[in-house]
Design a protein around this motif. Structure first.
Motif: not given
Ligand code: FMN
Length: 493
Positions: A71-73, A144-149, A336-338
């Motif tokens: 997804p990323f070059n 920092i967008s949502a990423m779970s522990h 709004v997520d893509s």
């Molecule tokens: C490893 C990983 C875990 C993620 N976990 C969640 C999550 O728990 N909840 C959520 O809403 N989005 C989750 N996402 C989505 C991101 O929050 C974000 O919406 C999406 O990746 C788009 O942003 P980006 O292009 O900057 O990565 C996750 C993304 C990644 C890469």
């Protein structure tokens, strides 16, 4: 026996061993019934699987050009690595971007904003939930967008948190609940309430308001976010493979160790617009903190219907003098997520072909909020491949009040896009819980990279804003963007 004889004997034995092994594999391949290719081309066909498993690395490091990979070059990844490492951000000789590769360009001013003045170029403070008991005053427009522990390792969560604390920006917990690493990182947090509501759920996954109230007392948690959907897998719940459900993670989520953590594909108490805004009301009422929602757009009609229902409810409540309730029904922001967003694990079909890209959804969401007179009331946050200065500036110019970045921050931690987040074998220790890999990620070192990436991204955005004639990047507007006509490469050459 002299050394030469010994050597010949060893070599001879090895050759015999290889021939014997070859015969054995040949015989096994011929006899097995699962793989046609092996039955038809015994021994030889193994070469195909070998090339398939290592081919990715050859293409990655030797064949693909700088602007080719997904997804990323490499060019975009390098941009992030440079910002994270505080490297020189200039390039030489000329752009490697093909003339018709980018669909827009920025409109610079003949009279750029003079950046010699050394003024404060920080964007204005964004207030979330001004009408709640605990508004949040955000200094940063990039979080920092949502990423779970769970999806992420302890060390990754900790490094992100420490970096965010240093830079004064927000870390979103993702849907896996609050972990010790979030607390140790010390950053201001958004607590995400996913469909399983880890950390604040009743046994049937509906919202447990008592647990929510306890969470809301944590001063580190500044806001809550209800996740309706996520771009990489709209209409699908979270998926944490069993191998990643360690004791720590099981504790934070209140689930059994070693069992896959699959959350429902929707909130159990939500099935239409009315029940959705009831959930927002409940979270805001019991948390007393700003609350947003996150979604990836599917149908425009459905989104408009949700906003219309909300506007109608607000109108009725305001008319009858119930101003507090009117505010409690209103989300303080919408993310709004893509459709090309990232994930720890998702079905390929959802990643490839479900949901709307932000280039289509973001203008629609903005127009809908304007139509129902909610644009000033609800902040618009956007996410989806906005990690480079060009795309981050594009989002601000198109009306984002703030942006969320997930994978960009992972690159700042050293991610190499190995795409093994769902396998627990991430070689950079970011999306794995195997100590063999996580020990390589040193939070103290990487947190500085997280901080620097954020700082330098803001700096680059400010440069773009100044060239366009405005003081800060939150002042970029659609006036600063021009859609590019397709230029034929042939013509240019
Ligand atoms: C490893 C990983 C875990 C993620 N976990 C969640 C999550 O728990 N909840 C959520 O809403 N989005 C989750 N996402 C989505 C991101 O929050 C974000 O919406 C999406 O990746 C788009 O942003 P980006 O292009 O900057 O990565 C996750 C993304 C990644 C890469």
């Amino acid at each position: 026996m002299n050394t030469a004889d010994l050597f010949i004997n060893i070599a001879g034995s090895l050759v015999l061993l290889f021939i014997a092994l070859g015969c054995y594999v040949y015989y096994k391949d011929k006899k097995q019934v699962r793989h046609t290719l092996l039955r038809n081309f015994p021994l030889l066909a193994h070469g195909r699987w070998l090339m398939e498993s290592v081919g990715h690395f050859f293409r990655y490091y030797m064949v693909a050009d700088d602007r080719q990979e997904y997804p990323f070059n490499r060019a975009d990844r390098t941009t992030v690595y440079k910002m994270a490492k505080n490297n020189n951000m200039t390039e030489a000789f000329g752009s490697t971007q093909k003339p018709d590769e980018l669909s827009f360009s920025f409109i610079h001013s003949l009279y750029p904003f003079n950046d010699e003045k050394g003024e404060d170029y920080a964007p204005s403070v964004l207030v979330y939930g001004a009408t709640t008991e605990n508004p949040y005053y955000a200094k940063s427009r990039i979080n920092i967008s949502a990423m779970s522990h769970g999806a992420l390792s302890n060390n990754a969560v900790l490094a992100l948190g420490k970096g965010a604390k240093m830079g004064g920006f927000l870390q979103n917990t993702g849907e896996g609940g609050l972990s010790q690493s979030h607390i140790d990182g010390g950053a201001d947090l958004i607590y995400q309430i996913g469909t399983a509501k880890y950390g604040c759920a009743n046994p049937d996954t509906s919202l447990n308001t008592d647990k929510l109230e306890v969470l809301a007392q944590n001063p580190q948690i500044k806001m809550f976010e209800i996740k309706m959907s996520q771009g990489a897998k709209p209409g699908k719940g979270g998926i944490l493979p069993a191998v990643k459900v360690t004791e720590d993670i099981a504790k934070a989520r209140d689930i059994p160790v070693g069992q896959a953590s699959i959350s429902p594909n929707g909130h159990v108490e939500v099935h239409d617009d009315a029940t959705m805004i009831e959930l927002i009301y409940k979270v805001k009422k019991h948390s007393k903190k700003p609350t947003g929602i996150k979604l990836c757009l599917g149908s425009e009609e459905q989104f408009e219907s949700l906003i219309q229902t909300l506007a109608q409810k607000r109108f009725e409540l305001i008319e009858s003098g119930q101003l507090v309730d009117a505010e409690l029904y209103t989300p303080d922001y919408i993310v709004v997520d893509s459709s090309d967003g990232g994930t720890g694990a998702a079905p390929a079909a959802h990643m490839d072909a479900m949901g709307m890209h932000i280039r289509t959804s973001m203008p629609f969401v903005k127009a809908t909020l304007i139509k129902y007179n909610l644009r000033k009331r609800i902040h618009l946050i956007v996410s989806g491949k906005l990690m480079t200065p060009v795309w981050a500036a594009w989002a601000f110019a198109n009306g984002a009040d703030a942006i969320n970045i997930a994978r960009g921050f992972l690159f700042s931690l050293g991610c190499i896009q190995a795409r093994k987040c769902n396998k627990n074998t991430c070689p950079t220790g970011i999306t794995t819980h195997n100590p063999r890999y996580t020990k390589g990620l040193v939070p103290e070192e990487k947190s500085v990279r997280v901080y620097s990436y954020h700082k330098n991204l803001e700096h680059e955005l400010t440069n773009i804003a100044h060239s366009c004639g405005v003081r800060t990047y939150d002042l970029l507007t659609e006036k600063h963007i021009r859609k590019n006509e397709l230029i034929s490469v042939k013509c240019v050459n």
